[in-house]
Design an enzyme around this catalytic site. Structure first.
Site, short mmCIF file in Angstrom:
data_model
loop_
_atom_site.label_atom_id
_atom_site.label_comp_id
_atom_site.label_asym_id
_atom_site.label_seq_id
_atom_site.Cartn_x
_atom_site.Cartn_y
_atom_site.Cartn_z
N CYS A 84 0.87 -1.18 0.00
CA CYS A 84 0.00 0.00 0.00
C CYS A 84 0.91 1.23 0.00
O CYS A 84 1.72 1.40 0.93
CB CYS A 84 -0.86 -0.03 1.26
N CYS A 195 -0.88 3.64 -6.61
CA CYS A 195 -1.76 3.03 -5.61
C CYS A 195 -1.98 1.61 -6.09
O CYS A 195 -2.22 1.38 -7.29
CB CYS A 195 -3.07 3.80 -5.56
N1 DGL Z 1 -3.87 0.50 -2.21
C1 DGL Z 1 -3.65 1.68 -1.41
C2 DGL Z 1 -2.42 2.41 -1.89
O1 DGL Z 1 -1.59 1.83 -2.56
C3 DGL Z 1 -4.92 2.47 -1.37
C4 DGL Z 1 -4.90 3.44 -0.27
C5 DGL Z 1 -6.27 3.83 0.25
O2 DGL Z 1 -6.90 3.01 0.90
O3 DGL Z 1 -6.65 4.97 0.03
O4 DGL Z 1 -2.19 3.56 -1.58
#
Ligand code: DGL
Length: 283
Positions: A84, A195
């Site tokens: 993440c 993301c």
């Molecule tokens: N998959 C997360 C990232 O890479 C998403 C973050 C979120 O929950 O806003 O930032």
């Protein structure tokens, strides 16, 4: 290596690799890890009950990340991948300070390969607001500023389309078209998916950004880095050293199908999200 260290490494080798994300996005990273290390066991935690992290204060993202670390460590993880970008930018340094011996690998927007392969070009970095406002991102952007034009594109609410299994909703395509409309006169040469949720809508991002745009994400580098860090500590599972396991892997075609070890999926939002995770993983 003394006998005690060898024993510890052998025990650790059999432990799972912990992987976590604010939700299901980290599955795009887990997939790469499985194809690189099919014999390993994995435990994936998606914190979908608290997603998105990207619109929360940093202190909250840190608190949530700490409790996921506690959970994964209580389940015996031998290393942790923070799949993440948002949690990485807020929590990884602190977690490394707290667990200096634990291999911890985070993910950051893949600006480096995008800048190196698109010198003088225009690079759009899509990410959550938290990722883009952190000093870590400012430093990353600064270090490639003389190689390419780098434009940050915060994408609030984009994670929810993927989390809520609404990737076919026409509103998603409208959202993306609107975001990229500002580049109509000078389209992006590269788009960085900053993301881990975004690779699941890569086809739509490509449509909105135009056919010239090359997409980059950091998951390959993360998979290679955790393998390197585990190997350094002699913590990789050595399938060849365990004849039974080797036979089992051959039977299920690991290395061809890509799936050999055990994969435990956990999610704070419960069964529906676990089902969606399994579907995205191809289980
Ligand atoms: N998959 C997360 C990232 O890479 C998403 C973050 C979120 O929950 O806003 O930032």
């Amino acid at each position: 290596m003394d006998t005690k260290t060898e024993n510890r490494a052998a025990e650790g080798g059999r432990a799972p690799i912990g992987v976590f994300d604010s939700g299901i996005g980290g599955i795009s990273v887990l997939k790469k890890m499985i194809s690189l290390m099919p014999e390993e066991d994995y435990i994936y935690f998606g914190d979908s009950a608290n997603a998105p992290y990207g619109d929360k204060p940093d202190s909250e993202v840190l608190r949530l990340s700490e409790s996921v670390f506690d959970l994964l460590l209580s389940k015996g993880a031998k290393g942790i991948v923070v799949a993440c970008n948002t949690a990485t930018s807020v929590a990884v340094r602190k977690m490394r300070g707290r667990y200096p011996d634990l291999p911890i690998v985070g993910i950051e927007p893949a600006i480096k390969p995008a800048a190196e392969q698109n010198r003088g070009g225009r690079i759009v970095v899509m990410a959550t607001s938290v990722t883009l406002r952190r000093p870590k991102f400012a430093r990353l952007m600064e270090s490639f500023r003389d190689q390419a034009e780098i434009i940050a594109m915060p994408c609030p609410s984009l994670v929810e389309y993927i989390e809520n299994d609404r990737t076919d909703d026409p509103a998603l395509m409208e959202y993306l078209m609107k975001k990229f409309s500002r580049f109509a006169d000078h389209p992006a040469d590269a788009v960085v998916l900053g993301c881990t949720h975004y690779p699941f809508i890569a086809d739509k991002i490509r449509r909105a950004a135009g056919p010239q745009a090359v997409l980059y994400d950091g998951s390959d580098g993360v998979a290679r880095e955790i393998r390197r860090r585990l190997a350094e500590k002699n913590l990789l599972k050595d399938a060849a050293a365990d004849p039974e396991r080797k036979k089992a892997l051959e039977r299920c075609g690991a290395g061809h199908s890509g799936i050999g070890g055990n994969i435990e999926i956990l999610n704070s939002a419960g069964e529906n999200q676990i089902r969606l995770t399994r579907r995205l993983l191809g289980l």
